[in-house]
Design a protein around this motif. Structure first.
Motif, mmCIF file in Angstrom:
data_model
loop_
_atom_site.group_PDB
_atom_site.id
_atom_site.type_symbol
_atom_site.label_atom_id
_atom_site.label_comp_id
_atom_site.label_asym_id
_atom_site.label_seq_id
_atom_site.Cartn_x
_atom_site.Cartn_y
_atom_site.Cartn_z
ATOM 1 N N PRO A 80 0.793 -1.229 0.000
ATOM 2 C CA PRO A 80 0.000 0.000 0.000
ATOM 3 C C PRO A 80 0.829 1.287 0.000
ATOM 4 C CG PRO A 80 0.080 -0.895 2.201
ATOM 5 C CD PRO A 80 0.877 -1.835 1.332
ATOM 6 N N TYR A 81 2.086 1.211 -0.384
ATOM 7 C CA TYR A 81 2.924 2.404 -0.413
ATOM 8 C C TYR A 81 3.587 2.489 -1.781
ATOM 9 C CZ TYR A 81 2.396 1.530 4.595
ATOM 10 O OH TYR A 81 1.879 1.265 5.826
ATOM 11 N N GLY A 82 3.710 3.675 -2.315
ATOM 12 C CA GLY A 82 4.359 3.802 -3.610
ATOM 13 C C GLY A 82 4.516 5.237 -4.025
ATOM 14 N N PRO B 267 2.979 17.701 -7.190
ATOM 15 C CA PRO B 267 3.623 18.637 -8.113
ATOM 16 C C PRO B 267 4.731 17.930 -8.889
ATOM 17 C CG PRO B 267 4.476 18.937 -5.914
ATOM 18 C CD PRO B 267 3.427 17.870 -5.817
ATOM 19 N N ALA B 268 5.098 18.517 -10.005
ATOM 20 C CA ALA B 268 6.285 18.024 -10.695
ATOM 21 C C ALA B 268 7.462 18.231 -9.749
ATOM 22 C CB ALA B 268 6.481 18.803 -11.979
ATOM 23 N N VAL B 269 8.197 17.172 -9.509
ATOM 24 C CA VAL B 269 9.289 17.260 -8.546
ATOM 25 C C VAL B 269 10.539 17.779 -9.244
ATOM 26 C CG1 VAL B 269 10.836 15.902 -7.124
ATOM 27 C CG2 VAL B 269 8.381 15.501 -7.013
ATOM 28 N N ALA B 270 11.073 18.858 -8.718
ATOM 29 C CA ALA B 270 12.304 19.418 -9.268
ATOM 30 C C ALA B 270 13.447 19.178 -8.282
ATOM 31 C CB ALA B 270 12.126 20.910 -9.506
ATOM 32 N N LEU C 45 5.069 0.915 6.587
ATOM 33 C CA LEU C 45 6.069 1.150 5.548
ATOM 34 C C LEU C 45 7.398 0.485 5.897
ATOM 35 C CD1 LEU C 45 6.923 2.660 2.947
ATOM 36 C CD2 LEU C 45 7.482 4.633 4.398
ATOM 37 N N PHE D 210 10.299 10.032 -2.874
ATOM 38 C CA PHE D 210 9.094 10.234 -2.060
ATOM 39 C C PHE D 210 8.189 9.018 -2.177
ATOM 40 C CE2 PHE D 210 9.445 15.065 -2.787
ATOM 41 C CZ PHE D 210 10.017 15.264 -1.541
ATOM 42 N N THR D 211 7.531 8.689 -1.086
ATOM 43 C CA THR D 211 6.589 7.570 -1.080
ATOM 44 C C THR D 211 5.289 8.019 -0.424
ATOM 45 O OG1 THR D 211 8.379 5.957 -0.932
ATOM 46 C CG2 THR D 211 6.195 5.220 -0.243
ATOM 47 N N ALA D 212 4.181 7.707 -1.070
ATOM 48 C CA ALA D 212 2.854 8.027 -0.518
ATOM 49 C C ALA D 212 2.153 6.730 -0.130
ATOM 50 C CB ALA D 212 2.024 8.783 -1.551
ATOM 51 N N ALA D 213 1.184 6.855 0.751
ATOM 52 C CA ALA D 213 0.435 5.681 1.197
ATOM 53 C C ALA D 213 -0.922 5.628 0.513
ATOM 54 C CB ALA D 213 0.250 5.711 2.711
ATOM 55 N N ASP D 214 -1.460 4.449 0.443
ATOM 56 C CA ASP D 214 -2.834 4.240 -0.020
ATOM 57 C C ASP D 214 -3.766 5.182 0.772
ATOM 58 O OD1 ASP D 214 -4.553 1.624 -1.329
ATOM 59 O OD2 ASP D 214 -5.608 2.861 0.145
ATOM 60 N N PRO D 215 -4.727 5.801 0.082
ATOM 61 C CA PRO D 215 -5.610 6.751 0.790
ATOM 62 C C PRO D 215 -6.350 6.131 1.973
ATOM 63 C CG PRO D 215 -6.007 6.833 -1.589
ATOM 64 C CD PRO D 215 -5.061 5.704 -1.353
ATOM 65 N N ARG E 11 -2.661 10.346 5.658
ATOM 66 C CA ARG E 11 -3.156 11.134 4.524
ATOM 67 C C ARG E 11 -2.457 12.494 4.535
ATOM 68 N NH1 ARG E 11 -7.927 10.498 5.306
ATOM 69 N NH2 ARG E 11 -8.358 9.086 3.597
ATOM 70 N N LEU F 103 4.058 12.608 2.951
ATOM 71 C CA LEU F 103 4.946 11.762 2.158
ATOM 72 C C LEU F 103 6.042 11.231 3.076
ATOM 73 C CD1 LEU F 103 5.455 13.918 -1.078
ATOM 74 C CD2 LEU F 103 4.004 11.882 -0.820
ATOM 75 N N PRO G 291 6.839 19.251 -1.416
ATOM 76 C CA PRO G 291 6.881 18.083 -2.295
ATOM 77 C C PRO G 291 7.356 18.444 -3.697
ATOM 78 C CG PRO G 291 4.636 18.838 -2.062
ATOM 79 C CD PRO G 291 5.467 19.732 -1.192
ATOM 80 N N GLY G 292 7.547 19.739 -3.957
ATOM 81 C CA GLY G 292 8.026 20.162 -5.263
ATOM 82 C C GLY G 292 9.544 20.124 -5.386
ATOM 83 N N ALA H 265 12.705 17.728 -4.960
ATOM 84 C CA ALA H 265 13.057 16.317 -4.784
ATOM 85 C C ALA H 265 14.082 16.152 -3.666
ATOM 86 C CB ALA H 265 13.620 15.761 -6.083
ATOM 87 N N ARG I 137 9.752 11.827 13.104
ATOM 88 C CA ARG I 137 8.648 11.306 12.311
ATOM 89 C C ARG I 137 9.132 10.809 10.951
ATOM 90 N NH1 ARG I 137 3.831 15.293 12.189
ATOM 91 N NH2 ARG I 137 3.045 13.769 10.671
ATOM 92 N N PRO J 169 4.154 15.881 6.660
ATOM 93 C CA PRO J 169 3.000 16.546 6.046
ATOM 94 C C PRO J 169 3.422 17.394 4.860
ATOM 95 C CG PRO J 169 3.108 16.993 8.416
ATOM 96 C CD PRO J 169 4.377 16.301 8.050
ATOM 97 N N PRO K 299 1.880 20.523 2.162
ATOM 98 C CA PRO K 299 0.848 21.558 2.283
ATOM 99 C C PRO K 299 -0.489 21.015 1.803
ATOM 100 C CG PRO K 299 2.821 22.431 1.236
ATOM 101 C CD PRO K 299 3.000 20.951 1.307
#
Lengths: 655, 655
Positions: free
Chosen positions: A607-609, A651-654, B307, B538-543, B549, B552, B581-582, B584, B640, B644, B646
């Protein structure tokens, strides 16, 4: 209607004022409570709750206490039988005492002779179990049970006596002193002997006797009860109890009451102890102690309280979590902790008069205390989750269930503190509506009601409240009887009610949240019209409440709303719903409508990606929300209060 | 170096194959394990862990077992003294057995004579406590203790014997059968008598004897041990144990192993039981049973795993929560559950060969098992939170602490399963690197190592691995000795390594995550170069993982990273950080740099209100992240993993 007792409170002014038939009657305080002779709820949802409580809950509770043998424990004790096969947990006596308290308030409210008869019958059985020296417990101190006072950490002996005393106080205030009060004072005298100066220098693992002893002092005038309460309050926090797995913070024996900064540990214990500390501070004029409790209350409300008013997030120890740890899906939010919080906030309201205390009383009544019992009054939640992820199973209506099961309401629990606590609270609910001071009347909670009282100087006042609150925001207060000279009628504008207006004598003006005192010379027929904007609104949480980041709740007036899967197309899971925050919630027939999307969610192997795009997609849907307190009345359902909104697109990651 | 035992595994083919000095040696499976004579970790972080384990952890554990009296319990039992003043919890014997297992693997790895001597000394004390009929426990069945087998729910007698058997198996595989194996078989014979057909039809509240009996069967060829393991596996789930407060799911006695859909209940119990079920399924060719465990594993990994690979989110019962209930700030994620998960995934890898199992082994080793102990190897986390909200206090290095304290690592716990579990895992860590089948060698984990083995047909292979993984993504596998004819060298591309390439003989090509088998006729000096993109991501979790929520995480190669307050300007609280998150994440000297904002957060009286604008404001900041496993090495800190981002700005709400 009943008459109030003519016992005098031991007022510091020496004036004998009839004590109202109400819980918590301080000798001195900013505001003074009113009793059943003075406040009557005449209609609306709270009247229905009181009627259901009288017609269904009290009998239900009595039936289960009998059936489980918790009442029979008293008969066995009286008969000198062995306690080896005693029924129930070590604190089951307290449920009998809470029933007695509920019956007393109910009799005080309705004057129902049958209630009085049932109460007397139970009192007789309790009294018969009292030992010659005043000791009273079915779980200790008799053949087949452990010796008295040998397990203060977990034995709950003093806790049970606390509930006994509160029952005795209720009876004395509603019907005059009788056998029950005698049972109480005999037990209290023994407690003072055993735990007084030179006695056992400890406290009970579960606070409760502290407020009870102060109240018993208020009823009897017996100063040693107040002194004993002071000993109990002051001893705690000095590590007088043994270390336990949960740590001494569990029973607030980690830090003295005067020094603590926040409510912590077991939430019911914390609120009961704090209630006792307020009672003590008020009676002794101890401003430092009162300030300590206020400080702890403020911190707990600011950082450790659910949107519903629920307190205690941890299942493990039924305890407050750390600051901002308020997960909806593992909320504990015990019904009894909500009741404890109401008791504490009510005491602080009497002591200080601030609207913020009545705000929390209202929030907690509507969203915790009212959520506990079913509409029928015969099934209960022990815990009040804010997010039900799995369809519950239908509890066997003929069996006690584990306490933390929160799928559907159950008739009884192995630890069954909540049903009796709900019963006594609803029986005395009218006493939370209004107070008086020398200048006039304060109305704290809005329900159709009559308020009739006499202010100092024999100034008679009668008001009636007409409203369909909380469905409608208009509250009309009519002056039916007015005294000569100026009288202050003081209304509360809840903190959420930005944009409220007050209309008096043809003039309308904006009123800010807080207390709105209106002082005039009133005449019968005058009216105050308070218009509160109860329409639905979105509510967000502080970013530090991590568990609900990226979500909004919907509130309407004092009520927190929720979505249930039974209201979703195809009874989809509530976790498939994404809220559209760009469409305001709207009042419609039968509920509040919100808009959003139902997303199809896959079943990824992990569940992570990689962060994806926002999730504002799926089938467009409009969903009806209902008050949280009413959930789970239509069979097993998933439910949530905080609804996810679409995340910001990645966002597009820069680099 | 040690020699492997010459005991034959009871192979179904009848061929006597020397069993490798490794845990888990199935009679038949897709892949076959390698032992200490075949795999040596020659450098890098895992070599340091093995060295620290040998030089510090083993002595530390032995010291505490002696000091706490848990070793002395055996002397007292041998001397016939009363157990009334016995030290430790009912399962403390198991810690002694896990030390024995750790010593056995360490002796098998290093051949250190002092380790061998220390092991024998402990075995002598254990053996002396065994009763004439084979019974062995210091907590039951002797004067001053409860009778044998009277508390299967909580007594842990069979659990302890399971750990004894695993120690005996380790010793037999690394040094040949000796007194320890005799102690094991005497106890196992008694267990088969007492719990076999016609005996007590129940199981132990804590699974562990199930895999242990299968392994003991593999070492001894004694079929009744396998049969007894089958009885234990099949009985569970049929409500053979008493109901307990947590429900029977706590010890997996709610649903039969074959029927369950997901891992549930106490996470260590669940993973140990499943490991035993896999062992049983493999030995008996029971594909249905194997498929049942795979199904449960898949569901748990997809919906109930942190994770980090951590399993078990509930403090109350150290248990799996419901699907997607994975709060970082109340993560339990016990170190031992991570070890149990590695044991289970390793067994499934041997049975089925899928890279996904090795993926989870790697993730869990780097982020749970390696997070447990300090760099010094003498302090430990019991639980592994993913979000530390309050500065911890420094634990007394001279005192056992409550198990769930997760502020700083502590030397020992009242329930001290984790230190000994870590010790035995690291002592055998090399056995997780590679396997063989008839066609060649599979390399699962990357570390500087030598792999030397003989494939069927007396085909000698020697490989060496050169890498600075996980710091660098290049893994060079050199062929040092090649057999005649084609040989498959099979490398794993982790699931996160999208964009990996393999270079052989001057050709480079892209390889997808999963297994990458390369079959050739190899010559000494040939190399395979695997390039894995280990750079930060960056890694996000399933909603549905509501608790994270709007956040990242940052990962780098197999490692989960975290931010600690010691790395923030002014040691601000980690909860003040908002991630940009913009920008990298980037590798820099000493860690991974991310960008964001430090917001000033107020202290509102009530933490809920009107939705505000997004929170991408505050002081711009660049912050260094470090591997999660290394946290809390620099004193008390908040920490952590999920940061979070924005929130979407609140849109203008339209009706």
């Amino acid at each position: 209607m009943t008459t109030t007792t003519d016992r005098s409170t031991p007022s510091s002014t020496g004036a004998a004022v009839p004590a109202p038939a109400a819980p918590v009657v301080p000798t001195r305080s900013r505001l003074r409570p009113l009793g059943a002779a003075e406040v009557v709820i005449t209609g609306g949802p709270w009247a229905r709750r009181q009627a259901t409580n009288a017609s269904a809950t009290l009998a239900h509770v009595e039936h289960w206490l009998e059936r489980e043998g918790w009442l029979g424990n008293f008969d066995a004790t009286a008969a000198g039988r062995s306690g080896a096969d005693r029924s129930g947990r070590e604190f089951s006596d307290s449920e009998v005492y809470k029933l007695l308290e509920a019956l007393a308030w109910e009799h005080g409210r309705s004057g129902d002779a049958d209630v009085d008869r049932r109460l007397r019958a139970v009192v007789d059985r309790v009294a018969a179990a009292q030992q010659p020296d005043g000791y009273l417990s079915t779980a200790f101190g008799r053949p087949g049970t452990p010796d008295r006072w040998t397990d203060l950490e977990w034995g709950h002996e003093l806790y049970c006596l606390g509930h006994l005393f509160q029952a005795g106080v209720a009876r004395a205030r509603t019907s005059g002193p009788d056998l029950l009060l005698t049972v109480c004072t005999r037990a209290a005298d023994l407690v003072c002997e055993v735990f007084g100066p030179g006695g056992i220098e400890s406290v009970c693992g579960h606070p409760e006797i502290e407020p009870a002893l102060v109240e018993l002092y208020r009823v009897t005038g017996e100063r040693r009860y107040l002194d004993q309460a002071a000993l109990f309050v002051e001893r705690r926090g000095h590590q007088v109890l043994d270390e336990i797995e949960f740590g001494r913070s569990y029973f607030q024996d980690d830090v003295p009451v005067r020094e603590a900064d926040v409510l912590r540990g077991h939430a019911v214990r914390a609120t009961y102890l704090s209630s006792g500390a307020v009672d003590l501070a008020v009676e002794t004029g101890d401003d430092e102690l009162l300030a300590a409790v206020v400080r702890q209350w403020e911190a707990a409300v600011a950082r450790r309280t659910y949107l519903t008013g629920g307190m205690g997030s941890r299942h493990q120890d039924e305890a407050f979590g750390e600051d901002f740890v308020l997960p909806p899906d593992r909320a504990y939010s015990e019904t009894c902790a909500g009741i404890g919080s109401v008791q504490l906030a009510w005491r602080l309201l009497l002591a200080e008069g601030d609207a913020r205390y009545a705000d929390l009383v209202e929030r907690t009544l509507y969203n915790v205390v009212d959520a506990g019992p079913s509409a029928s009054g015969t099934a209960f939640f022990y815990t009040n989750t804010l997010h039900q992820r799995v369809l519950g199973t239908v509890p066997d209506t003929d069996q006690a269930v584990p306490r933390a099961a929160s799928s559907l309401r159950a008739p009884w629990f192995a630890v069954s503190c909540c049903p009796t606590n709900v019963a006594r609270t609803f029986a005395g609910l009218h006493t939370l509506l209004a107070t008086v001071d020398d200048d006039g009347v304060q109305i704290h909670q809005y329900a159709p009601a009559t308020i009739t009282t006499t202010l100092p100087g024999n100034r008679r006042v009668a008001l009636s409240v007409h409203t369909e609150y909380p469905r409608d925001g208009r509250v009309v207060v009519s002056v039916d009887v007015a005294p000569e000279g100026p009288l202050t009628i003081d209304l509360r504008v809840p903190s959420w009610a930005v944009g409220a207006t007050l209309t008096v004598a043809g003039h309308t003006w904006a009123v800010d949240p807080g207390r709105v005192p209106e002082t005039r010379v009133w005449a019968p027929g005058d009216v105050l019209v308070l218009d509160l904007p109860v329409g639905p609104r979105f509510t967000a949480a502080d970013p530090r409440v991590d568990a609900v980041r990226g979500t909004l709740a919907v509130e309407r007036g004092p009520q927190v709303l929720c979505v249930e899967s039974v209201d979703l197309p195809g009874e989809r899971h509530v976790d498939d719903l994404v809220l559209d925050p760009g469409r305001a919630p709207e009042d419609v027939e039968g509920g509040v409508l919100v808009h959003g999307w139902l997303r199809q969610q896959g079943d990824p192997a992990w569940p992570y990606g990689e962060p994806g795009p926002g999730d504002a997609d799926g089938e467009r849907v409009a969903v009806l929300l209902h008050p949280y307190a009413d959930w789970a009345e239509r069979g097993p359902s998933t439910m949530r209060v905080f609804l996810p909104v679409p995340g910001a697109p990645a966002p597009a990651v820069a680099p």
